[in-house]
Structure formats: structure tokens, C-alpha cells
Design a protein around this motif. Structure first.
Motif, mmCIF file in Angstrom:
data_model
loop_
_atom_site.group_PDB
_atom_site.id
_atom_site.type_symbol
_atom_site.label_atom_id
_atom_site.label_comp_id
_atom_site.label_asym_id
_atom_site.label_seq_id
_atom_site.Cartn_x
_atom_site.Cartn_y
_atom_site.Cartn_z
ATOM 1 N N ARG A 10 30.427 44.599 -21.213
ATOM 2 C CA ARG A 10 30.338 45.834 -20.464
ATOM 3 C C ARG A 10 31.982 46.387 -21.195
ATOM 4 O O ARG A 10 32.731 46.161 -20.807
ATOM 5 C CB ARG A 10 30.386 45.610 -19.030
ATOM 6 C CG ARG A 10 30.179 46.994 -18.338
ATOM 7 C CD ARG A 10 30.285 46.901 -16.823
ATOM 8 N NE ARG A 10 29.959 48.237 -16.253
ATOM 9 C CZ ARG A 10 30.022 48.346 -14.922
ATOM 10 N NH1 ARG A 10 30.411 47.280 -14.086
ATOM 11 N NH2 ARG A 10 29.639 49.603 -14.429
ATOM 12 N N THR A 11 31.568 47.414 -22.143
ATOM 13 C CA THR A 11 32.667 47.850 -22.574
ATOM 14 C C THR A 11 32.473 49.446 -22.590
ATOM 15 O O THR A 11 31.531 49.975 -22.059
ATOM 16 C CB THR A 11 32.664 47.639 -24.047
ATOM 17 O OG1 THR A 11 31.526 48.164 -24.842
ATOM 18 C CG2 THR A 11 32.868 46.038 -24.144
ATOM 19 N N ALA A 12 33.662 50.134 -22.966
ATOM 20 C CA ALA A 12 33.576 51.776 -22.941
ATOM 21 C C ALA A 12 34.291 51.989 -24.331
ATOM 22 O O ALA A 12 35.151 51.358 -25.119
ATOM 23 C CB ALA A 12 34.578 52.065 -21.812
ATOM 24 N N VAL A 13 33.770 53.131 -24.852
ATOM 25 C CA VAL A 13 34.320 53.658 -25.789
ATOM 26 C C VAL A 13 35.049 55.193 -25.618
ATOM 27 O O VAL A 13 34.447 55.769 -24.868
ATOM 28 C CB VAL A 13 33.370 54.191 -27.089
ATOM 29 C CG1 VAL A 13 33.933 54.729 -28.292
ATOM 30 C CG2 VAL A 13 32.644 52.894 -27.658
ATOM 31 N N LEU A 14 36.303 55.142 -25.628
ATOM 32 C CA LEU A 14 37.146 56.423 -25.457
ATOM 33 C C LEU A 14 37.574 57.135 -26.266
ATOM 34 O O LEU A 14 37.899 56.774 -27.352
ATOM 35 C CB LEU A 14 38.358 55.897 -24.369
ATOM 36 C CG LEU A 14 38.231 55.185 -23.217
ATOM 37 C CD1 LEU A 14 39.563 54.621 -22.867
ATOM 38 C CD2 LEU A 14 37.388 55.623 -22.132
ATOM 39 N N ALA B 83 40.471 57.560 -34.234
ATOM 40 C CA ALA B 83 39.584 56.642 -34.096
ATOM 41 C C ALA B 83 39.162 56.397 -32.603
ATOM 42 O O ALA B 83 40.287 56.811 -31.848
ATOM 43 C CB ALA B 83 39.928 55.126 -34.696
ATOM 44 N N PRO B 84 37.989 56.448 -32.306
ATOM 45 C CA PRO B 84 37.706 55.984 -30.839
ATOM 46 C C PRO B 84 38.482 54.614 -30.576
ATOM 47 O O PRO B 84 38.626 53.679 -31.422
ATOM 48 C CB PRO B 84 36.185 55.979 -30.995
ATOM 49 C CG PRO B 84 35.640 56.598 -32.154
ATOM 50 C CD PRO B 84 36.719 56.465 -33.130
ATOM 51 N N LEU B 85 38.505 54.516 -29.293
ATOM 52 C CA LEU B 85 39.180 53.211 -28.685
ATOM 53 C C LEU B 85 38.147 52.538 -27.977
ATOM 54 O O LEU B 85 37.471 53.101 -27.065
ATOM 55 C CB LEU B 85 40.381 53.692 -27.749
ATOM 56 C CG LEU B 85 40.863 52.350 -27.034
ATOM 57 C CD1 LEU B 85 41.665 51.446 -27.984
ATOM 58 C CD2 LEU B 85 41.777 52.869 -25.978
ATOM 59 N N HIS B 86 37.817 51.229 -28.493
ATOM 60 C CA HIS B 86 36.900 50.521 -27.740
ATOM 61 C C HIS B 86 37.627 49.230 -26.889
ATOM 62 O O HIS B 86 38.476 48.721 -27.604
ATOM 63 C CB HIS B 86 35.841 49.861 -28.984
ATOM 64 C CG HIS B 86 34.821 48.980 -28.328
ATOM 65 N ND1 HIS B 86 34.063 48.042 -29.031
ATOM 66 C CD2 HIS B 86 33.974 49.269 -27.164
ATOM 67 C CE1 HIS B 86 33.157 47.633 -28.342
ATOM 68 N NE2 HIS B 86 32.961 48.417 -27.393
#
Length: 548
Positions: free
Chosen positions: A43-47, A93-96
Motif C-alpha cells: 500500500r503505497t502512494a505516489v506524490l 520526479a514523483p516520490l514513491h
């Protein structure tokens, strides 16, 4: 004045509590759960850049140390590379990052914040509103009535707050389904995220072959397989088969050794609440909207909800109710999310259809790849941060407006500025304090001490104009800003969206823009009861006149 009640202690609710504390507004956060989150690597998020900066500002944690900023993005179709992007300063870059880490950092920041009271096992079962405030009742061990000035439901897709306010939540169910796995493995694209459509080892057919690989620290990857429509059960055997098949396909036929950490099935729904405000009650995050197809991120939008609402509630809490300002939260945020959902609904049949509709997109496969890339990277109509150009708070009929590279209502570019104490900071570091930001573009000031230029040129006149604004404001100086000429002045909202850019120091325009940004003249707490009493007396007089 009573605190703001926040129902729900996920990332959005905790972010809102910290954002309000930054503005010296107390909150009570009612957490339905036990007060902690179990680690779930899958369960992750891309910010995106703006939401990652918001969380770093509130928590004081450098999230890039605990997550992964991708070095690049690669799209494949069958065996062909469709696009390859290397992230630079011009395209951050997006942060994962794992979501339980985000929640942990927010909880740690709240534990050190005296203005936030976090209540575990606080399930809300009743809400009562009146003109002067709102009350929420929790059942269970913490069963009691909580009194607040406002209440915000950040309690997820099955929001109790939304149901108690009888707010409809229409939309589409199971727009997409993904099988998800987090595993520690060595893949050929170190640090790069990958979207592979129609891999050659998968059978043909709509939605039969799309897999996304997104890296995390310590050699961990999250893999998502798009599942065909339907409700077929994803058994452990099926998932393990997909893992081995995919890893072997990416490694010339032999699957490398891997450590499976977590699995799950992620179902994407698209829903939008009819109303985001009911009197003193507001909705935010998944309680207000659900989205996430084609690589878009629902958490991003929830964090933007919190950022938008925090400064408006802070203004109302300190200066008294201001209906136009509070109403603008729903107007601005709901329009942005609705546009995002419409864009996804328009392209879903093209990207997921069974071939007949795909010719609608000019350029065929490459255009489809560009659409998916936009969603995954937070660009274009599917993913870029929303703008509030049509906001009711946008100023009208200003004489000195000039164009810059940022459109009115769009997020500002994060440039280096000089603060009032003479320190050099990033513009984003001054956001979220409830104050407007007036930024003078003055080339050359960076090499001089503040004492030399604060009393020179236009500065005294600008400083006087800023101090006279109808809302607290901070004066900043930047050597440059994209597209802005020397001696122009930018007015920026507390949530980082551009109000306007003016040619030179124009006190009247600056005042009018600031007043429009807070929804008109803000009444003080002393003026508020007097005006309400006058209105009540007028109503009583009219009633008496009618009786005669």
C-alpha cells in the motif's frame, strides 16, 4: 472559540490538523481505529512535487530519504520502447513511498503539536449543527459529545459524516482492478518506473496485459497487474504465477530470486459527492471523491483538499464566518476533481476498449502511451495540479495585471526568495501560514544585505501597501520569476496558487486583489455579533410590521 473537529485520522485528516495548527487553530481528530497503522508494503502512494512539499513542510521530514524519487520513466508496448523520460530539475520526479510511513510521520508531528488532540477509538454516530457551532457524538469507550466550530469529514469512501449529512455519492464502481505485489528483487531498470503494455508473454485481449513496476528503497518494487473486467477471484496461486511470468519475461526467460513482502487487490472506483459543504460540515479526501484509474492518485487530490480548506477555515476561525470564502472550497476543489474524472471517463473506453474505439485517439499506440504517462506522472488533464482560474475568489477588473508564465489560479513556481528577516528561503517554505504572500521581483537584490534595499526604490511604498492589506500578508523579494519583468509584484494565496501579477507597486490593485482572495471584506469577531444582532432586530421589526 471551539476547535475544528476532524473525523478520520488518515493522511488527509492528519495533514489538515497540522495545517490548521500552523495557523494556530486547535483541532480534535477523531480516529475510528486504535491510533496506529499496520505496515503494508503493497500500500503505497505516489506524490507529486506540490503534495510532497506540503507534507515535508508540515512534518519536517525529508520524505525522499524514506521513499524513492524515480530517476526516470519508461513505457513499453510488447517489446518496443514507446517513451523514455529522465527526470531533471525542470521536471521533478514523483516520490514513491509506503503509505504507513507517511501516516507515521504525520502522527509523530501531531504528537509534538499541543494544538492537536488525537482521540483513538472515536467512532462518530451523530452530528448536530446550530448557528454557533457543531457537535459530534462518538460511541464506545470514548463515547461522548465533542463540541467544535466546524467539522471536516476525512473518514474515507464509506464516510459516516457524508451519510449523516445525507449527501449523495454517485459514480462508477470497479472502474479498474489491479492485482498488487510488493517484493524485493533486482530488476534491469534500477530507480526507473516502468509501464509495460501488452507484454509478449501475456495472452491477447482487452486489459489482458498491462503491468506497472514502481521502485521503492532497499530494492523493493511494487508491481501492479491490470485485471480483466469482472470479479474473478485472484488466488495466491494465480498471483504467484503472474509474478514468476512477469519477472521471467523481463529477465530473458529466467525469473530472478525474489522475496515476496505483501500482496493485495486494488479496486478503483470513480465517485464524486454532490456537496462538499453542509453548513459547518465539510468533506475532504476519499469522503468527497474517489478516483485513481490510469495511474492517477487519489491521495494527491485529498492532500490538495486539505491545503485548500485549511487556510479558509483558519481565516473563518480567527476572523469570524465568511461564507463566500468557505463556499469557495467546494467550488474550487470539486470543479478540479470533476474535470479529472471527466478526462478519465473520456479516455477509458479508448485505452481499455476492445479495439473498436482505439482509432479515436490520433497517433494510435503512442497517443495512448502519452495519456497513460500523463496519469502516472501527474501531467496533463489526467494528473496535473488543478488551477482555480474561474474561482469566485479571482479578482476582477484590475488595471495593472500583466501575464507571467504562471496562469492566475495555478500553483506558483518554487523560486528562492528573501524573507522579511533577511534570510534566503524557498517560496514554498512560506506557504501554509494563513498569510498572503506579496513577492516583489527585484533583480540584483540577492547580493545586497536586506538593510540596504529595504529603504530603497519602491520598497517603502510596497511595504506600506502590504501592511495595509485587509488580510495578513508577508512581503518577500525574489531576484527572478519565470516570465515576470523586473519590479512586478505577485500576490500568492496561502496554498500557493497565484492570485495575480501586477506591473509595479499598485496599492489599489493590490488591496482589491487581496480583498477578493478572501471573499470580500472580512468581518472581525467584534463586528460579527453586532451585525447578527442588527439582522435579528430588522427581522423582528419586519415580522412585527407584518402582524400589524
Amino acid at each position: 472559540m471551539d476547535p475544528v473537529i476532524i473525523v478520520g485520522a488518515g493522511p488527509v485528516g492528519l495533514t489538515l490538523a497540522l495545517a490548521l495548527a500552523r495557523q494556530e487553530v486547535p483541532t480534535v481528530v477523531l480516529d475510528e481505529g486504535p491510533g496506529k497503522d499496520e505496515p503494508r508494503p503493497a500500500r503505497t502512494a505516489v506524490l507529486r512535487e506540490d503534495t510532497a512539499a506540503l507534507l515535508e513542510r508540515l512534518t519536517g521530514v525529508a520524505l525522499g530519504v524514506h521513499g524513492m524519487r524515480w530517476t526516470g520513466w519508461r513505457s513499453l508496448r510488447r517489446r518496443q520502447v514507446m517513451s523514455e523520460i529522465a527526470f531533471t530539475a525542470d521536471e521533478p520526479a514523483p516520490l514513491h513511498i509506503a503509505q504507513h510511513l507517511l501516516t507515521g510521520f504525520l502522527r509523530a508531528a501531531i504528537a509534538a503539536e499541543p494544538l492537536v488532540q488525537l482521540v483513538a477509538d472515536g467512532r462518530v454516530d451523530a452530528i448536530e449543527q446550530e448557528r454557533s457551532g457543531v457537535s459530534a457524538h462518538t460511541r464506545g469507550a470514548q463515547g461522548t459529545w465533542w463540541r467544535g466550530s466546524y467539522l471536516v469529514g476525512c473518514d474515507g469512501p464509506r464516510s459516516t459524516v457524508r451519510k449523516l449529512q445525507d449527501i449523495r455519492f454517485p459514480g462508477r464502481t470497479a472502474v479498474e482492478r489491479h492485482a498488487v505485489a510488493a517484493l524485493r528483487v533486482e530488476l534491469p531498470w534500477e530507480g526507473q518506473a516502468l509501464l509495460h503494455r501488452m507484454p509478449p508473454w501475456r495472452s491477447s485481449g482487452p486489459s489482458a496485459g498491462e503491468v506497472t513496476a514502481r521502485p521503492l528503497p532497499d530494492g523493493v518494487w511494487r508491481l501492479d497487474w491490470l485485471l480483466p473486467p469482472g470479479k474473478d477471484l485472484v488466488t495466491p496461486e494465480v498471483l504467484l504465477s503472474r509474478i514468476r511470468e512477469t519477472l521471467a519475461g523481463w529477465s530473458d526467460g529466467t525469473a530472478p530470486a525474489y522475496e515476496l513482502l505483501d500482496t493485495g487487490v486494488h479496486t478503483v472506483h470513480h465517485r464524486l459527492a454532490r456537496r462538499w459543504r453542509a453548513g459547518r460540515v465539510f468533506l475532504a479526501g476519499d469522503a468527497a471523491h474517489l478516483l485513481g484509474a490510469l495511474g492517477t492518485q487519489g491521495l494527491d487530490e485529498g492532500l490538495r483538499d486539505a491545503d485548500n480548506l485549511a487556510w479558509k477555515l483558519g481565516t473563518a476561525w480567527h476572523h469570524g464566518p465568511h461564507e463566500a470564502l468557505l463556499d469557495s472550497y467546494q467550488t474550487e476543489r470539486r470543479a478540479v476533481v470533476a474535470a479529472r474524472l471527466r478526462a478519465a471517463d473520456q479516455v477509458l473506453p479508448v485505452l481499455r476498449g476492445a479495439g473498436g474505439l482505439r482509432h479515436i485517439v490520433p497517433g494510435g499506440a503512442r497517443s495512448q502511451d502519452a495519456l497513460l504517462t500523463d496519469g502516472h506522472l501527474g501531467r496533463g488533464p489526467l494528473g496535473a495540479p488543478g488551477t482555480y482560474g474561474d474561482s469566485p475568489l479571482a479578482p476582477r477588473h484590475l488595471e495593472g495585471v500583466i501575464p507571467v508564465d504562471t496562469a492566475p489560479g495555478a500553483p506558483v513556481t518554487d523560486v528562492r526568495v528573501t524573507a522579511e528577516d533577511g534570510s534566503f528561503v524557498q517560496l514554498r517554505d512560506r506557504l501554509g501560514r494563513g498569510a498572503l504572500l506579496a513577492v516583489l521581483i527585484a533583480p540584483g537584490t540577492g547580493v545586497w544585505e536586506r538593510k540596504h534595499w529595504m529603504s530603497a526604490g519602491v520598497m517603502p511604498r510596497l511595504a506600506a501597501a502590504v501592511s495595509a492589506l485587509p488580510h495578513p500578508a508577508e512581503l518577500l523579494v525574489a531576484e527572478s520569476y519565470p516570465g515576470a519583468p523586473a519590479h512586478s509584484v505577485l500576490l500568492v494565496r496561502p496554498d500557493g496558487h497565484l492570485v495575480t501579477a501586477l506591473s509595479g507597486v499598485r496599492p489599489a490593485d493590490l488591496y482589491a486583489a487581496a480583498e477578493a482572495t478572501v471573499g470580500g471584506a472580512v468581518r472581525t469577531e467584534q463586528e460579527q455579533p453586532q451585525e447578527e444582532q442588527a439582522q435579528e432586530e430588522q427581522a423582528a421589526a419586519r415580522a412585527g410590521s407584518g402582524a400589524r
